[in-house]
Motif scaffolding. Structure first.
Motif, PDB file in Angstrom:
ATOM      1  N   GLU A  90       1.251  84.727 -35.501  1.00  0.00           N
ATOM      2  CA  GLU A  90       2.554  84.077 -35.402  1.00  0.00           C
ATOM      3  C   GLU A  90       2.991  83.441 -36.726  1.00  0.00           C
ATOM      4  OE1 GLU A  90       4.411  84.557 -32.733  1.00  0.00           O
ATOM      5  OE2 GLU A  90       2.717  85.697 -31.942  1.00  0.00           O
ATOM      6  N   GLN A  91       2.059  83.261 -37.672  1.00  0.00           N
ATOM      7  CA  GLN A  91       2.430  82.685 -38.967  1.00  0.00           C
ATOM      8  C   GLN A  91       3.123  83.707 -39.856  1.00  0.00           C
ATOM      9  OE1 GLN A  91      -1.210  80.984 -40.478  1.00  0.00           O
ATOM     10  NE2 GLN A  91      -0.744  79.002 -39.536  1.00  0.00           N
ATOM     11  N   GLY A  92       2.924  84.990 -39.574  1.00  0.00           N
ATOM     12  CA  GLY A  92       3.650  86.037 -40.275  1.00  0.00           C
ATOM     13  C   GLY A  92       4.889  86.384 -39.481  1.00  0.00           C
ATOM     14  N   ARG A  93       5.501  87.491 -39.826  1.00  0.00           N
ATOM     15  CA  ARG A  93       6.675  87.934 -39.079  1.00  0.00           C
ATOM     16  C   ARG A  93       6.670  89.448 -38.959  1.00  0.00           C
ATOM     17  NH1 ARG A  93      10.519  90.146 -42.032  1.00  0.00           N
ATOM     18  NH2 ARG A  93      10.499  89.848 -44.265  1.00  0.00           N
ATOM     19  N   PRO A  94       7.256  89.975 -37.878  1.00  0.00           N
ATOM     20  CA  PRO A  94       7.339  91.429 -37.751  1.00  0.00           C
ATOM     21  C   PRO A  94       8.286  91.997 -38.806  1.00  0.00           C
ATOM     22  CG  PRO A  94       8.162  90.321 -35.757  1.00  0.00           C
ATOM     23  CD  PRO A  94       7.801  89.267 -36.740  1.00  0.00           C
ATOM     24  N   THR A  95       8.001  93.206 -39.265  1.00  0.00           N
ATOM     25  CA  THR A  95       8.891  93.856 -40.233  1.00  0.00           C
ATOM     26  C   THR A  95       9.934  94.726 -39.549  1.00  0.00           C
ATOM     27  OG1 THR A  95       7.322  95.669 -40.516  1.00  0.00           O
ATOM     28  CG2 THR A  95       7.176  93.838 -42.083  1.00  0.00           C
ATOM     29  N   VAL A  96       9.729  95.021 -38.273  1.00  0.00           N
ATOM     30  CA  VAL A  96      10.694  95.788 -37.476  1.00  0.00           C
ATOM     31  C   VAL A  96      10.899  95.021 -36.179  1.00  0.00           C
ATOM     32  CG1 VAL A  96      11.167  97.977 -36.307  1.00  0.00           C
ATOM     33  CG2 VAL A  96       9.890  97.973 -38.463  1.00  0.00           C
ATOM     34  N   ALA A  97      12.148  94.755 -35.833  1.00  0.00           N
ATOM     35  CA  ALA A  97      12.447  93.984 -34.622  1.00  0.00           C
ATOM     36  C   ALA A  97      11.948  94.718 -33.378  1.00  0.00           C
ATOM     37  CB  ALA A  97      13.951  93.755 -34.509  1.00  0.00           C
ATOM     38  N   VAL A  98      11.473  93.960 -32.409  1.00  0.00           N
ATOM     39  CA  VAL A  98      11.000  94.527 -31.146  1.00  0.00           C
ATOM     40  C   VAL A  98      12.153  95.293 -30.497  1.00  0.00           C
ATOM     41  CG1 VAL A  98      10.110  93.982 -28.853  1.00  0.00           C
ATOM     42  CG2 VAL A  98       9.308  92.695 -30.843  1.00  0.00           C
ATOM     43  N   GLY A  99      11.871  96.540 -30.103  1.00  0.00           N
ATOM     44  CA  GLY A  99      12.886  97.374 -29.465  1.00  0.00           C
ATOM     45  C   GLY A  99      13.795  98.104 -30.433  1.00  0.00           C
ATOM     46  N   ALA A 100      13.715  97.787 -31.738  1.00  0.00           N
ATOM     47  CA  ALA A 100      14.596  98.437 -32.715  1.00  0.00           C
ATOM     48  C   ALA A 100      14.169  99.874 -32.991  1.00  0.00           C
ATOM     49  CB  ALA A 100      14.622  97.645 -34.018  1.00  0.00           C
ATOM     50  N   SER A 101      12.887 100.140 -32.967  1.00  0.00           N
ATOM     51  CA  SER A 101      12.378 101.474 -33.251  1.00  0.00           C
ATOM     52  C   SER A 101      11.055 101.645 -32.531  1.00  0.00           C
ATOM     53  CB  SER A 101      12.179 101.660 -34.756  1.00  0.00           C
ATOM     54  OG  SER A 101      11.567 102.902 -35.019  1.00  0.00           O
ATOM     55  N   MET A 102      10.886 102.766 -31.868  1.00  0.00           N
ATOM     56  CA  MET A 102       9.636 102.993 -31.152  1.00  0.00           C
ATOM     57  C   MET A 102       8.607 103.720 -32.014  1.00  0.00           C
ATOM     58  SD  MET A 102      10.205 101.314 -28.574  1.00  0.00           S
ATOM     59  CE  MET A 102       8.694 101.574 -27.687  1.00  0.00           C
ATOM     60  N   ASN A 103       8.985 104.143 -33.238  1.00  0.00           N
ATOM     61  CA  ASN A 103       8.028 104.842 -34.086  1.00  0.00           C
ATOM     62  C   ASN A 103       7.759 104.119 -35.409  1.00  0.00           C
ATOM     63  OD1 ASN A 103      10.437 105.327 -35.320  1.00  0.00           O
ATOM     64  ND2 ASN A 103      10.260 107.552 -35.343  1.00  0.00           N
ATOM     65  N   ARG A 104       8.171 102.852 -35.502  1.00  0.00           N
ATOM     66  CA  ARG A 104       7.872 102.034 -36.678  1.00  0.00           C
ATOM     67  C   ARG A 104       7.552 100.618 -36.236  1.00  0.00           C
ATOM     68  NH1 ARG A 104      11.985 100.801 -40.186  1.00  0.00           N
ATOM     69  NH2 ARG A 104      13.460 101.013 -38.509  1.00  0.00           N
ATOM     70  N   THR A 105       6.627  99.989 -36.935  1.00  0.00           N
ATOM     71  CA  THR A 105       6.303  98.604 -36.673  1.00  0.00           C
ATOM     72  C   THR A 105       5.645  98.016 -37.910  1.00  0.00           C
ATOM     73  OG1 THR A 105       5.304  97.061 -35.104  1.00  0.00           O
ATOM     74  CG2 THR A 105       4.021  99.031 -35.653  1.00  0.00           C
ATOM     75  N   GLY A 106       5.396  96.733 -37.876  1.00  0.00           N
ATOM     76  CA  GLY A 106       4.721  96.128 -39.019  1.00  0.00           C
ATOM     77  C   GLY A 106       4.664  94.621 -38.921  1.00  0.00           C
TER      78      GLY A 106
END
Length: 193
Positions: free
Chosen positions: A83-99
């Motif tokens: 939780e101290q970091g942040r996602p690089t791709v919003a939840v639900g924005a893309s199903m084939n990218r995350t970070g």
């Protein structure tokens, strides 16, 4: 003279493209001793000098949610709070990218990256040794996903993040789902001269 220059430029461009493809997708690019370059599935008769790629674990395809959980687990294994970091791709924005990305002190970032990578291997992710720089980035694959773990200095910082001090860097995990098995790629021969 123009025809010769054109052939040289085309040859250089093809070589650059194949070289980049070999670094990003080493299992899909084979360069034979005779100069032939195979894109796609491994050639049916590889040359004896070709190095066999590390086989990927036989795991079912992963969902984005599963990869997000893998990232949270690996980050936690390094003693960090996801939780101290942040996602690089919003939840639900893309199903084939995350970070995930976090600002870290340079002195600690390397050991944190090493621990994250060790945990990814414990979770069954296969390391990709081609093109990795152990002190800056390492990549892994599993279930149709590729994960890149890296420490990035402020010259490569995402534009949406705050400025770093000289003692800070970004610790980043980037996930991308790729399925190239259904794409037929032709055999290409590159000859210069």
């Amino acid at each position: 003279m123009n025809a010769l220059l054109r052939r040289v430029w085309i040859g250089l461009a093809a070589t650059l493209i194949v070289s980049l493809a070999a670094v990003v997708l080493p299992d899909h690019v084979q360069i034979q001793d005779d100069g032939r370059i195979h894109l796609g599935a491994p050639a049916s008769t590889p040359s004896p000098s070709a190095v066999a790629p590390t086989p990927e674990s036989t795991s079912p395809p992963l969902t984005r949610d599963a990869v997000d959980e893998v990232i949270r687990t690996a980050v936690s294994a390094a003693g960090l709070d996801p939780e101290q970091g942040r996602p690089t791709v919003a939840v639900g924005a893309s199903m084939n990218r995350t970070g995930w990305v976090a600002v870290r002190e340079k002195a600690a970032a390397q050991s944190e990256m090493d621990t994250i990578c060790a945990d990814l291997e414990r979770q069954g992710w296969t390391p990709n040794p081609n093109g990795d720089r152990p002190d800056a980035s390492r990549s892994y694959k599993r279930g149709g996903w590729y994960l890149l773990v890296s420490t990035r200095g402020k010259t490569q910082a995402p534009s949406t993040t705050s400025a770093l001090t000289d003692s800070q860097t970004y610790l980043t995990l980037t996930g991308l789902q790729l399925d190239l098995s259904d794409i037929p790629l032709p055999e290409i021969t590159v000859r210069i001269g």
